[in-house]
Scaffold this motif. Sequence first.
Motif, mmCIF file in Angstrom:
data_model
loop_
_atom_site.group_PDB
_atom_site.id
_atom_site.type_symbol
_atom_site.label_atom_id
_atom_site.label_comp_id
_atom_site.label_asym_id
_atom_site.label_seq_id
_atom_site.Cartn_x
_atom_site.Cartn_y
_atom_site.Cartn_z
ATOM 1 N N GLU A 58 0.908 -1.333 0.330
ATOM 2 C CA GLU A 58 -0.006 0.316 0.036
ATOM 3 C C GLU A 58 0.831 1.509 -0.270
ATOM 4 O O GLU A 58 0.422 2.094 -0.926
ATOM 5 C CB GLU A 58 -0.928 -0.147 1.310
ATOM 6 N N GLN A 59 2.132 1.188 0.825
ATOM 7 C CA GLN A 59 2.908 2.474 1.303
ATOM 8 C C GLN A 59 3.597 2.272 -0.456
ATOM 9 O O GLN A 59 4.095 3.968 -0.821
ATOM 10 C CB GLN A 59 3.834 2.167 2.119
ATOM 11 N N TYR A 60 4.123 1.708 -1.232
ATOM 12 C CA TYR A 60 4.545 1.641 -2.016
ATOM 13 C C TYR A 60 4.128 2.126 -3.262
ATOM 14 O O TYR A 60 4.688 3.296 -4.113
ATOM 15 C CB TYR A 60 5.245 0.231 -2.451
ATOM 16 N N LEU A 61 2.510 1.817 -3.569
ATOM 17 C CA LEU A 61 2.132 2.351 -4.593
ATOM 18 C C LEU A 61 1.523 4.029 -4.136
ATOM 19 O O LEU A 61 1.444 4.627 -5.483
ATOM 20 C CB LEU A 61 0.255 1.942 -4.261
ATOM 21 N N GLU A 62 1.410 3.999 -2.937
ATOM 22 C CA GLU A 62 1.067 5.692 -2.442
ATOM 23 C C GLU A 62 2.441 6.284 -3.083
ATOM 24 O O GLU A 62 2.388 7.442 -3.882
ATOM 25 C CB GLU A 62 0.911 5.937 -1.037
ATOM 26 N N HIS A 63 3.964 6.337 -3.193
ATOM 27 C CA HIS A 63 4.221 6.592 -2.936
ATOM 28 C C HIS A 63 4.511 7.198 -4.705
ATOM 29 O O HIS A 63 5.455 8.069 -5.121
ATOM 30 C CB HIS A 63 5.939 6.078 -3.140
ATOM 31 N N LEU A 64 4.322 5.482 -5.473
ATOM 32 C CA LEU A 64 4.820 5.489 -7.226
ATOM 33 C C LEU A 64 3.346 6.668 -7.279
ATOM 34 O O LEU A 64 3.648 7.106 -8.329
ATOM 35 C CB LEU A 64 3.846 4.135 -7.522
ATOM 36 N N ARG A 65 2.616 7.161 -6.884
ATOM 37 C CA ARG A 65 1.674 7.859 -7.009
ATOM 38 C C ARG A 65 1.941 9.260 -6.654
ATOM 39 O O ARG A 65 1.784 9.696 -7.490
ATOM 40 C CB ARG A 65 -0.216 7.444 -6.616
ATOM 41 N N ALA A 66 2.538 9.626 -5.717
ATOM 42 C CA ALA A 66 3.181 11.189 -5.607
ATOM 43 C C ALA A 66 4.096 11.360 -6.058
ATOM 44 O O ALA A 66 3.757 12.428 -6.734
ATOM 45 C CB ALA A 66 3.594 10.557 -3.855
ATOM 46 N N MET A 67 4.908 10.139 -7.017
ATOM 47 C CA MET A 67 5.797 10.563 -7.528
ATOM 48 C C MET A 67 5.531 11.108 -9.368
ATOM 49 O O MET A 67 5.679 11.566 -10.053
ATOM 50 C CB MET A 67 6.697 9.675 -8.074
ATOM 51 N N GLN A 68 4.245 10.499 -9.627
ATOM 52 C CA GLN A 68 3.123 10.776 -10.650
ATOM 53 C C GLN A 68 3.256 12.006 -10.932
ATOM 54 O O GLN A 68 2.951 12.460 -11.385
ATOM 55 C CB GLN A 68 2.260 9.628 -11.527
ATOM 56 N N GLU A 69 2.015 12.377 -9.447
ATOM 57 C CA GLU A 69 2.115 13.234 -8.703
ATOM 58 C C GLU A 69 2.876 14.291 -9.093
ATOM 59 O O GLU A 69 2.338 15.706 -9.807
ATOM 60 C CB GLU A 69 1.200 13.114 -8.449
ATOM 61 N N LEU A 70 3.955 14.383 -8.606
ATOM 62 C CA LEU A 70 4.690 15.368 -8.765
ATOM 63 C C LEU A 70 5.675 15.417 -10.498
ATOM 64 O O LEU A 70 6.720 16.134 -10.109
ATOM 65 C CB LEU A 70 5.686 15.603 -7.505
ATOM 66 N N ASP A 71 4.861 14.843 -10.799
ATOM 67 C CA ASP A 71 5.800 14.638 -12.178
ATOM 68 C C ASP A 71 7.591 13.827 -12.245
ATOM 69 O O ASP A 71 7.665 14.673 -13.121
ATOM 70 C CB ASP A 71 5.847 16.017 -12.642
ATOM 71 N N ILE A 72 7.771 13.390 -11.457
ATOM 72 C CA ILE A 72 7.966 12.850 -11.377
ATOM 73 C C ILE A 72 9.031 11.076 -12.123
ATOM 74 O O ILE A 72 7.329 10.261 -11.965
ATOM 75 C CB ILE A 72 9.654 12.418 -9.685
ATOM 76 N N GLY A 73 9.347 11.419 -13.510
ATOM 77 C CA GLY A 73 8.649 10.091 -14.074
ATOM 78 C C GLY A 73 9.567 8.504 -13.826
ATOM 79 O O GLY A 73 10.433 8.506 -12.786
ATOM 80 N N VAL A 74 8.489 8.082 -13.564
ATOM 81 C CA VAL A 74 8.392 7.300 -12.457
ATOM 82 C C VAL A 74 9.065 5.056 -13.601
ATOM 83 O O VAL A 74 8.474 4.845 -14.786
ATOM 84 C CB VAL A 74 7.129 5.977 -12.806
#
Lengths: 253, 177, 177
Positions: A58-74
Amino acid sequence: MKQAPTEQPDLIASEFATSDDQYKVKLSMFEGPLDLLLYLIRKEEVSIYDIPIARITEQYLEHLRAMQELDIGVAGEFLVMAATLIHIKTQMLLPRDPDTPEDLVEDPRSELVYQLLEHQKFKGAANVLHQRAMMEAATFTRPTDSDEENPEVAATLFQLFEVFKEVMDRRRAITEIEIARDEMTMAEKIAQIKSMLETSTDISARSLFERAGSRREMVLIFLSILELVKELVVRLTQSQTFGDIVIAKREVA
Amino acid sequence: MTIDELKPIVESLIYVSEEPISVKQLAGLLEGESPADIQTATDQLMEEFNARGGGLELRQLAGGYRITTRPEFSEYVRRYLKSQPSARLSLAALETLAVIAYKQPITIPEILEIRGVTSTSAIKTLLDRRLIVAKGHKQVVGRPMLYGTSKDFLIHFGLNDLSELPNLEDFEDLMSS
Amino acid sequence: MTIDELKPIVESLIYVSEEPISVKQLAGLLEGESPADIQTATDQLMEEFNARGGGLELRQLAGGYRITTRPEFSEYVRRYLKSQPSARLSLAALETLAVIAYKQPITIPEILEIRGVTSTSAIKTLLDRRLIVAKGHKQVVGRPMLYGTSKDFLIHFGLNDLSELPNLEDFEDLMSS
């Protein structure tokens, strides 16, 4: 040697700061999915040998979402890990086959744990290497006599290939220029034959070929004559079977 | 030659050598002297040289011997040489280098598997810095290139040989604390 | 700083300097130390350094100080320098070597055609360095000499055999990132 100290690499990210920008910086520090997972395990203060997979996923996916929202290329690797985590989570939920003996039941997390432990070991080793490089950078040797007249390169195996590739690329470029030049000569050759026909009514094909400087030019002359025949500019006549071919200007009808 | 006669010769050869010079290389230059004697002379020389406690140190590095300044005087040396810090290795490059150092020879796909991320740009940096070298092709499908550490790697990290790398298992329990 | 503290610093500075270093230069680097103290430290250092009777000598030269090998060992130093043709190659030689490595066996006219420039002096260098060897005559008009890489070439580049030379795919693997 002779290298200045480098910054201490921040091997484990500290707590996230509150501002968006700093958050962004922290997130972009996770070079790969394993770094992010190690960070989460540490942050959640859980054992690496008994990862609460649902919580961490859950935490991992949350961070992934945050990265996408902040426009950090995942990077794709992060997504692959997300899929792996979800897969492990589902496997953990599956009822165990009651017939399988206890010691043969494999923990679905074991491969991931092994990977994390390995990764962590190499991070530790990288840290030691870094410290050693800093120590070593504080020592200096006698200056070596440099040969300034002949700036030279000490080659590695890949440089050898790189140099070879450069030579071949250069050669290809030259060949292309030569071909381009030949194409011009084809147009020139046609124009040349045409202008010869302005002054004389017919030309001996043999004399044309004899004046050719190279095999390539002979081919060019041959192709030019064919082109002129096709364009109905000239007609070819041959008086004897093995006699000379005469190129004559075709009268405009 | 006696050991005592050998020592100053060995010292001057270590001094002029651009790279760390090995006992084998020394033996090649000192025809007729036994490698065992040269080894003894070198060992004694190193002990005596370093017992002085001067600004210099005779060290074993990358399988050879080299004289360097002591790290505690680096501040003055830097000031004098106005030495430019060479580009630092990124964390990614250091981690990739660690994987290569411990698992060599190793291919790019194998590094990817361990690190969980592609490392090609790190590998390119390490090749450019001559810290790693290509070690031929692996005899599997696709014949990928194998990589390993170089002599420059040993020098850069102050190692005499790969056995001086810290034990990888020592880093195992970093997190369980 | 005491004289004894100054000595090793002075020693390391003399060691790393390309040119003889003067007391004035030393004083510029050791702010707050008196030139007289530095002079004393340097004098004492020189005496102690030379009293060892090692292979090296701290000498006054061109208004400064410098560490050199002792003249009595010059024969060995000369032998070392001779044994060490620089590990470096000029770009022309490197290009020629690369063409020979990948296209061997190859003649000089063929190399000329590929490189677009004559390579005769590069070939001479490569032959002198034993990186390439003659491999017989090509059975065409003029019977030009064929060249290929040597065993030393393999050793120099750490190859077991020529099949280990990197190819375009290996190169692209690295560049694809």
